[in-house]
Design a protein around this motif. Structure first.
Motif, short mmCIF file in Angstrom:
data_model
loop_
_atom_site.label_atom_id
_atom_site.label_comp_id
_atom_site.label_asym_id
_atom_site.label_seq_id
_atom_site.Cartn_x
_atom_site.Cartn_y
_atom_site.Cartn_z
N UNK A 102 0.82 -1.21 0.00
CA UNK A 102 0.00 0.00 0.00
C UNK A 102 0.85 1.27 0.00
N UNK A 103 2.17 1.11 0.14
CA UNK A 103 3.06 2.26 -0.01
C UNK A 103 3.01 2.69 -1.47
N UNK A 104 2.68 3.94 -1.76
CA UNK A 104 2.50 4.37 -3.15
C UNK A 104 3.69 4.03 -4.04
N UNK A 105 3.41 3.31 -5.12
CA UNK A 105 4.43 2.99 -6.11
C UNK A 105 5.23 1.73 -5.84
N UNK A 106 5.16 1.19 -4.62
CA UNK A 106 6.01 0.05 -4.28
C UNK A 106 5.59 -1.22 -5.01
N UNK A 107 4.30 -1.42 -5.20
CA UNK A 107 3.84 -2.62 -5.89
C UNK A 107 4.36 -2.65 -7.33
N UNK A 108 4.29 -1.53 -8.02
CA UNK A 108 4.83 -1.47 -9.38
C UNK A 108 6.34 -1.67 -9.39
N UNK A 109 7.00 -1.14 -8.37
CA UNK A 109 8.45 -1.31 -8.25
C UNK A 109 8.80 -2.79 -8.09
N UNK A 110 8.02 -3.50 -7.28
CA UNK A 110 8.25 -4.94 -7.08
C UNK A 110 8.01 -5.72 -8.37
N UNK A 111 6.93 -5.36 -9.07
CA UNK A 111 6.52 -6.14 -10.24
C UNK A 111 7.32 -5.82 -11.49
N UNK A 112 8.18 -4.82 -11.44
CA UNK A 112 8.96 -4.43 -12.61
C UNK A 112 9.76 -5.62 -13.13
N UNK A 165 26.43 8.30 16.79
CA UNK A 165 25.06 8.74 17.06
C UNK A 165 24.10 7.72 16.43
N UNK A 166 23.19 7.19 17.25
CA UNK A 166 22.20 6.24 16.75
C UNK A 166 20.83 6.89 16.81
N UNK A 167 20.16 6.94 15.68
CA UNK A 167 18.83 7.56 15.61
C UNK A 167 17.83 6.48 15.23
N UNK A 168 16.89 6.21 16.13
CA UNK A 168 15.86 5.20 15.84
C UNK A 168 14.59 5.90 15.35
N UNK A 169 14.11 5.44 14.22
CA UNK A 169 12.90 6.00 13.61
C UNK A 169 11.85 4.89 13.59
N UNK A 170 10.75 5.04 14.33
CA UNK A 170 9.78 3.94 14.48
C UNK A 170 8.92 3.67 13.25
N UNK A 171 8.87 4.60 12.29
CA UNK A 171 8.08 4.33 11.08
C UNK A 171 8.41 5.34 9.98
N UNK A 172 8.28 4.86 8.74
CA UNK A 172 8.43 5.74 7.59
C UNK A 172 7.11 5.97 6.87
N UNK A 173 6.18 4.98 7.00
CA UNK A 173 4.89 5.14 6.32
C UNK A 173 3.77 4.62 7.20
N UNK A 174 2.69 5.40 7.29
CA UNK A 174 1.50 5.02 8.04
C UNK A 174 0.43 4.57 7.05
N UNK A 175 0.16 3.27 7.02
CA UNK A 175 -0.78 2.71 6.04
C UNK A 175 -2.19 3.24 6.27
#
Length: 359
Positions: free
Chosen positions: A190-200, A323-333
Motif C-alpha cells: 500500500x506504499x504508493x508505487x512500491x507494488x509497481x516497483x516490485x513487479x517491474x 550517534x544512533x537515531x531510531x525511527x519507528x516508522x516511515x509510512x502510516x498505512x
C-alpha cells in the motif's frame, strides 16, 4: 444434531471466532438446545472454516466448561470434515532436517568472515526468496535445500517449536506463522508505487504469496525474507525523497548494516511489528559496536510501517563517537502519510556529515 454445508457467516466473522468470541457461540448453542419449544432434532448450520476453527479452539482450551451440546458440535465438526492435521507436511523429519540445515547455513554466513563467494550466495538467496516465497516445483537447488514440501498447495502455515518444529495448516494452530500477513507484505504494497516497483521486469518480486507445494522454511522466512522486504521498501521510500543510499561494498563490513550514504552514515532497516521500541533499545550496544568497527558516525535504525510508536529517539554516548537515531516508522498505512519529520532528520544528518572530512 447435525452440521450443514450452508454458509451463514461472513468470512471476516469466521476468522474472528477466537477465544473471546467462542463463549457466545457456546452459550447460544446451549440455549437453543435447551429451550422447551424445539423439535426432536436440531440442525446447526455452519461452514467448513467455522467448524474447523471451533474444533481447533476447543482443542486448545481443555479447561473451558463446555456444555454437552457444544461438545457434540465440535465432535461432529471433526468427523464431518475429516480434519487431518498430521498429514499436512509431506515429511516432518525431512522438514526439520531442512530447518536445521538452513539455520546452520545462515549462521555460517553471519558469524564467519565474509568472502566474495559467501556474499554472492547471500545476495542470490535474498533475491530468490523475494521472487519465490512459494513454488509449485522444486526447480531450484535453493528450494530443495531450504523450502518445506507440503501435501497440498498452500500459501501460509503456522508453526511452533525450536528443537523440533511443528507445522499447522490452520493459522490458529500455533503462535508463529509463515505468511504474507506476518511479513506485512500486503500492507507494504500500500506504499504508493512500491507494488509497481516490485513487479517491474527487472526485479519481478512477489507481491503476494501464491499457492504452492513448496514454501520457505521458518528460518529462511524470519531471518532473510522479512529483512530483505524491509530493506527494499525502506530504500524505495528514501528514493522518493531523492535520498540515494547505496549497498555497502566493503566486504569486511558487509551486512554490518543494510545501506550507507557516503562514508559517515549507515542505515539499518527493520520489518518489525509492535516490539520495535523494545527490540531497538535491546540492540543499541550491538549497533554501537558495529558502527565503531566500521567507522560510521551516524546510524539510522528505521522501522518501515507505523505500529503505534510515534517518536524518534537519538542515542549519543560521550565515550563513543557514534550517534544512533531510531525511527519507528516511515509510512502510516492507515493515514496514508509518510513520516516527513523523520525524512527531514535524515536529510539534516546527511547535510551535517557532508561537512565532515571523509575518513
Amino acid at each position: 444434531m447435525g452440521i450443514s454445508d450452508k454458509v451463514i457467516f461472513q468470512q471476516d466473522d469466521i476468522l474472528d471466532i477466537t477465544y473471546g468470541h467462542l463463549k457466545y457461540l457456546i452459550q447460544a448453542i446451549g440455549r437453543i438446545c435447551r429451550t422447551k419449544t424445539k423439535g426432536s432434532k436440531i440442525l446447526i448450520l455452519s461452514c467448513f472454516d467455522n467448524a474447523r476453527l471451533v474444533w481447533k479452539t476447543v482443542r486448545h482450551q481443555k479447561e473451558m466448561n463446555l456444555n454437552i451440546e457444544f461438545l457434540e458440535f465440535s465432535k461432529q465438526a471433526r468427523m464431518r470434515f475429516n480434519i487431518d492435521f498430521a498429514s499436512f507436511v509431506k515429511s516432518p523429519n525431512e522438514a526439520n532436517r531442512i530447518e536445521r540445515s538452513t539455520i546452520y547455513k545462515i549462521n555460517s554466513y553471519i558469524y564467519y568472515k565474509w568472502t566474495l563467494e559467501s556474499v554472492k550466495e547471500w545476495k542470490e538467496l535474498r533475491e530468490f526468496v523475494l521472487r519465490y516465497p512459494t513454488s509449485n516445483t522444486d526447480h531450484s537447488q535453493i528450494i530443495k535445500d531450504h523450502y518445506i514440501e507440503f501435501n497440498e498447495a498452500i500459501n501460509e502455515y503456522s508453526y511452533d517449536g525450536y528443537h523440533w518444529t511443528k507445522y499447522g495448516n490452520d493459522m490458529c494452530e500455533y503462535r508463529n506463522s509463515v505468511s504474507a500477513k506476518s511479513a506485512r507484505l500486503h500492507r507494504m504494497m500500500q506504499i504508493p508505487g512500491l507494488q509497481n516497483y516490485f513487479a517491474h521486469a527487472e526485479r519481478q518480486y512477489a507481491i503476494d504469496f501464491e499457492l504452492g507445494k513448496y514454501v520457505m522454511c521458518t528460518s529462511l522466512f524470519q531471518r532473510i525474507y522479512k529483512g530483505a522486504l524491509g530493506e527494499i521498501a525502506g530504500r524505495f521510500i528514501l528514493m522518493q525523497y531523492q535520498i540515494d543510499i547505496q549497498e555497502i561494498e566493503d566486504i569486511e563490513f558487509f551486512e554490518c548494516f543494510d545501506f550507507c550514504y557516503g562514508d559517515n552514515i549507515s542505515f539499518d532497516f527493520k520489518n518489525w511489528y509492535k516490539g520495535f521500541s523494545k527490540d531497538s533499545y535491546r540492540q543499541l550496544s550491538w549497533i554501537k559496536r558495529k558502527a565503531e568497527k566500521s567507522g560510521y558516525l551516524t546510524v539510522f535504525v528505521i522501522n518501515i510501517l507505523y505500529e503505534g510508536y510515534q517518536h524518534m529517539e537519538i542515542h549519543e554516548d560521550k565515550k563513543m563517537p557514534v550517534k544512533i537515531i531510531t525511527i519507528p516508522w516511515l509510512y502510516n498505512v492507515n493515514k496514508k502519510v509518510y513520516n516527513e519529520k523523520a525524512i527531514g532528520k535524515i536529510k539534516e544528518e546527511i547535510k551535517k556529515c557532508s561537512l565532515i572530512q571523509i575518513r
